[in-house]
Design a protein around this motif. Sequence first.
Motif, PDB file in Angstrom:
ATOM      1  N   VAL A   1      17.459   5.827  -3.920  1.00  0.00           N
ATOM      2  CA  VAL A   1      16.595   4.978  -4.745  1.00  0.00           C
ATOM      3  C   VAL A   1      15.730   4.085  -3.861  1.00  0.00           C
ATOM      4  CG1 VAL A   1      16.560   3.129  -6.463  1.00  0.00           C
ATOM      5  CG2 VAL A   1      18.135   5.041  -6.726  1.00  0.00           C
ATOM      6  N   GLY A   2      16.318   3.508  -2.836  1.00  0.00           N
ATOM      7  CA  GLY A   2      15.556   2.644  -1.931  1.00  0.00           C
ATOM      8  C   GLY A   2      14.474   3.398  -1.179  1.00  0.00           C
ATOM      9  N   VAL A   3      14.818   4.563  -0.657  1.00  0.00           N
ATOM     10  CA  VAL A   3      13.838   5.362   0.080  1.00  0.00           C
ATOM     11  C   VAL A   3      12.700   5.788  -0.838  1.00  0.00           C
ATOM     12  CG1 VAL A   3      13.474   7.579   1.246  1.00  0.00           C
ATOM     13  CG2 VAL A   3      15.436   6.152   1.844  1.00  0.00           C
ATOM     14  N   ASN A   4      13.039   6.249  -2.049  1.00  0.00           N
ATOM     15  CA  ASN A   4      12.001   6.666  -2.994  1.00  0.00           C
ATOM     16  C   ASN A   4      11.130   5.488  -3.428  1.00  0.00           C
ATOM     17  OD1 ASN A   4      12.772   9.302  -2.846  1.00  0.00           O
ATOM     18  ND2 ASN A   4      13.924   9.291  -4.744  1.00  0.00           N
ATOM     19  N   ALA A   5      11.731   4.321  -3.586  1.00  0.00           N
ATOM     20  CA  ALA A   5      10.952   3.136  -3.980  1.00  0.00           C
ATOM     21  C   ALA A   5       9.980   2.739  -2.877  1.00  0.00           C
ATOM     22  CB  ALA A   5      11.888   1.978  -4.311  1.00  0.00           C
ATOM     23  N   VAL A   6      10.437   2.740  -1.635  1.00  0.00           N
ATOM     24  CA  VAL A   6       9.566   2.383  -0.513  1.00  0.00           C
ATOM     25  C   VAL A   6       8.428   3.397  -0.380  1.00  0.00           C
ATOM     26  CG1 VAL A   6       9.471   2.196   2.008  1.00  0.00           C
ATOM     27  CG2 VAL A   6      11.283   1.062   0.743  1.00  0.00           C
ATOM     28  N   CYS A   7       8.755   4.676  -0.469  1.00  0.00           N
ATOM     29  CA  CYS A   7       7.716   5.714  -0.378  1.00  0.00           C
ATOM     30  C   CYS A   7       6.732   5.601  -1.542  1.00  0.00           C
ATOM     31  CB  CYS A   7       8.347   7.106  -0.358  1.00  0.00           C
ATOM     32  SG  CYS A   7       9.162   7.515   1.189  1.00  0.00           S
ATOM     33  N   GLY A   8       7.234   5.336  -2.743  1.00  0.00           N
ATOM     34  CA  GLY A   8       6.368   5.199  -3.908  1.00  0.00           C
ATOM     35  C   GLY A   8       5.445   4.002  -3.811  1.00  0.00           C
ATOM     36  N   ILE A   9       5.978   2.874  -3.397  1.00  0.00           N
ATOM     37  CA  ILE A   9       5.144   1.673  -3.241  1.00  0.00           C
ATOM     38  C   ILE A   9       4.111   1.896  -2.131  1.00  0.00           C
ATOM     39  CG2 ILE A   9       5.187  -0.739  -2.484  1.00  0.00           C
ATOM     40  CD1 ILE A   9       7.898  -0.945  -3.987  1.00  0.00           C
ATOM     41  N   GLY A  10       4.541   2.520  -1.052  1.00  0.00           N
ATOM     42  CA  GLY A  10       3.602   2.833   0.029  1.00  0.00           C
ATOM     43  C   GLY A  10       2.495   3.761  -0.437  1.00  0.00           C
ATOM     44  N   ALA A  11       2.830   4.747  -1.263  1.00  0.00           N
ATOM     45  CA  ALA A  11       1.826   5.685  -1.776  1.00  0.00           C
ATOM     46  C   ALA A  11       0.834   4.992  -2.691  1.00  0.00           C
ATOM     47  CB  ALA A  11       2.513   6.844  -2.499  1.00  0.00           C
ATOM     48  N   VAL A  12       1.305   4.099  -3.530  1.00  0.00           N
ATOM     49  CA  VAL A  12       0.403   3.345  -4.423  1.00  0.00           C
ATOM     50  C   VAL A  12      -0.531   2.460  -3.596  1.00  0.00           C
ATOM     51  CG1 VAL A  12       0.317   1.541  -6.188  1.00  0.00           C
ATOM     52  CG2 VAL A  12       1.912   3.430  -6.425  1.00  0.00           C
ATOM     53  N   ILE A  13       0.002   1.815  -2.563  1.00  0.00           N
ATOM     54  CA  ILE A  13      -0.819   0.963  -1.693  1.00  0.00           C
ATOM     55  C   ILE A  13      -1.867   1.808  -0.965  1.00  0.00           C
ATOM     56  CG2 ILE A  13      -0.754  -0.449   0.406  1.00  0.00           C
ATOM     57  CD1 ILE A  13       1.943  -1.551  -0.667  1.00  0.00           C
ATOM     58  N   CYS A  14      -1.466   2.975  -0.481  1.00  0.00           N
ATOM     59  CA  CYS A  14      -2.420   3.863   0.202  1.00  0.00           C
ATOM     60  C   CYS A  14      -3.517   4.318  -0.749  1.00  0.00           C
ATOM     61  CB  CYS A  14      -1.702   5.081   0.778  1.00  0.00           C
ATOM     62  SG  CYS A  14      -0.730   4.729   2.236  1.00  0.00           S
ATOM     63  N   PHE A  15      -3.161   4.654  -1.977  1.00  0.00           N
ATOM     64  CA  PHE A  15      -4.158   5.073  -2.956  1.00  0.00           C
ATOM     65  C   PHE A  15      -5.139   3.939  -3.237  1.00  0.00           C
ATOM     66  CE2 PHE A  15      -5.647   5.425  -7.365  1.00  0.00           C
ATOM     67  CZ  PHE A  15      -6.336   6.630  -7.274  1.00  0.00           C
ATOM     68  N   ALA A  16      -4.615   2.751  -3.469  1.00  0.00           N
ATOM     69  CA  ALA A  16      -5.479   1.596  -3.752  1.00  0.00           C
ATOM     70  C   ALA A  16      -6.378   1.294  -2.558  1.00  0.00           C
ATOM     71  CB  ALA A  16      -4.631   0.383  -4.110  1.00  0.00           C
ATOM     72  N   TYR A  17      -5.834   1.355  -1.366  1.00  0.00           N
ATOM     73  CA  TYR A  17      -6.636   1.117  -0.161  1.00  0.00           C
ATOM     74  C   TYR A  17      -7.755   2.149  -0.049  1.00  0.00           C
ATOM     75  CZ  TYR A  17      -7.950   0.880   4.748  1.00  0.00           C
ATOM     76  OH  TYR A  17      -8.661   0.792   5.903  1.00  0.00           O
ATOM     77  N   GLY A  18      -7.436   3.415  -0.294  1.00  0.00           N
ATOM     78  CA  GLY A  18      -8.451   4.466  -0.227  1.00  0.00           C
ATOM     79  C   GLY A  18      -9.577   4.245  -1.220  1.00  0.00           C
ATOM     80  N   VAL A  19      -9.231   3.836  -2.432  1.00  0.00           N
ATOM     81  CA  VAL A  19     -10.254   3.566  -3.447  1.00  0.00           C
ATOM     82  C   VAL A  19     -11.108   2.363  -3.032  1.00  0.00           C
ATOM     83  CG1 VAL A  19     -10.606   2.827  -5.836  1.00  0.00           C
ATOM     84  CG2 VAL A  19      -8.971   4.634  -5.325  1.00  0.00           C
ATOM     85  N   ILE A  20     -10.479   1.309  -2.539  1.00  0.00           N
ATOM     86  CA  ILE A  20     -11.215   0.113  -2.119  1.00  0.00           C
ATOM     87  C   ILE A  20     -12.153   0.441  -0.956  1.00  0.00           C
ATOM     88  CG2 ILE A  20     -10.948  -2.142  -1.012  1.00  0.00           C
ATOM     89  CD1 ILE A  20      -8.398  -2.463  -2.782  1.00  0.00           C
ATOM     90  N   VAL A  21     -11.680   1.201   0.012  1.00  0.00           N
ATOM     91  CA  VAL A  21     -12.511   1.592   1.153  1.00  0.00           C
ATOM     92  C   VAL A  21     -13.684   2.438   0.675  1.00  0.00           C
ATOM     93  CG1 VAL A  21     -12.557   3.103   3.188  1.00  0.00           C
ATOM     94  CG2 VAL A  21     -10.762   1.417   2.934  1.00  0.00           C
ATOM     95  N   LEU A  22     -13.412   3.352  -0.229  1.00  0.00           N
ATOM     96  CA  LEU A  22     -14.465   4.235  -0.739  1.00  0.00           C
ATOM     97  C   LEU A  22     -15.532   3.444  -1.490  1.00  0.00           C
ATOM     98  CD1 LEU A  22     -14.961   7.214  -0.543  1.00  0.00           C
ATOM     99  CD2 LEU A  22     -13.872   7.481  -2.757  1.00  0.00           C
ATOM    100  N   ILE A  23     -15.113   2.525  -2.318  1.00  0.00           N
ATOM    101  CA  ILE A  23     -16.071   1.705  -3.058  1.00  0.00           C
ATOM    102  C   ILE A  23     -16.868   0.825  -2.095  1.00  0.00           C
ATOM    103  CG2 ILE A  23     -16.277  -0.225  -4.682  1.00  0.00           C
ATOM    104  CD1 ILE A  23     -13.909   1.050  -6.213  1.00  0.00           C
ATOM    105  N   GLY A  24     -16.204   0.275  -1.101  1.00  0.00           N
ATOM    106  CA  GLY A  24     -16.883  -0.588  -0.140  1.00  0.00           C
ATOM    107  C   GLY A  24     -17.850   0.138   0.775  1.00  0.00           C
TER     108      GLY A  24
END
Length: 118
Positions: free
Chosen positions: A86-109
């Motif tokens: 559960v901990g490993v999946n939570a960390v990977c999931g949160i990291g994936a959401v952060i990466c997605f958001a970062y990619g969208v922000i970079v793309l818009i910028g």
Amino acid sequence: MANELGLAFARTIVLLNGGAFAILLAYLGSASSTSAFVVSIDGLQRALSSFLLALLLMLAAILYSYVRYALPPEMGTARYLENSVVGVNAVCGIGAVICFAYGVIVLIGSTGVSMPLR
């Protein structure tokens, strides 16, 4: 119920990042020549890298879960993985959401409108 929600979350993140990656590649292929919008190469590269990292994080989480459930329950390794899945999946999931958001922000910028030359 938690397993179903976790699997639905993983599918959603993989779909979002895979779709974003495919759309950017399609944009590179044809839309850039017919569109007034331009994206800097640096921004495009960082966004694609971010989406790819998010996909890899989610695939690592899915692989970790698969290995845990593929092992016989009486193995010591299976018990260790059970406590940490559960901990490993939570960390990977949160990291994936952060990466997605970062990619969208970079793309818009890094998006701008090209002005036609006269």
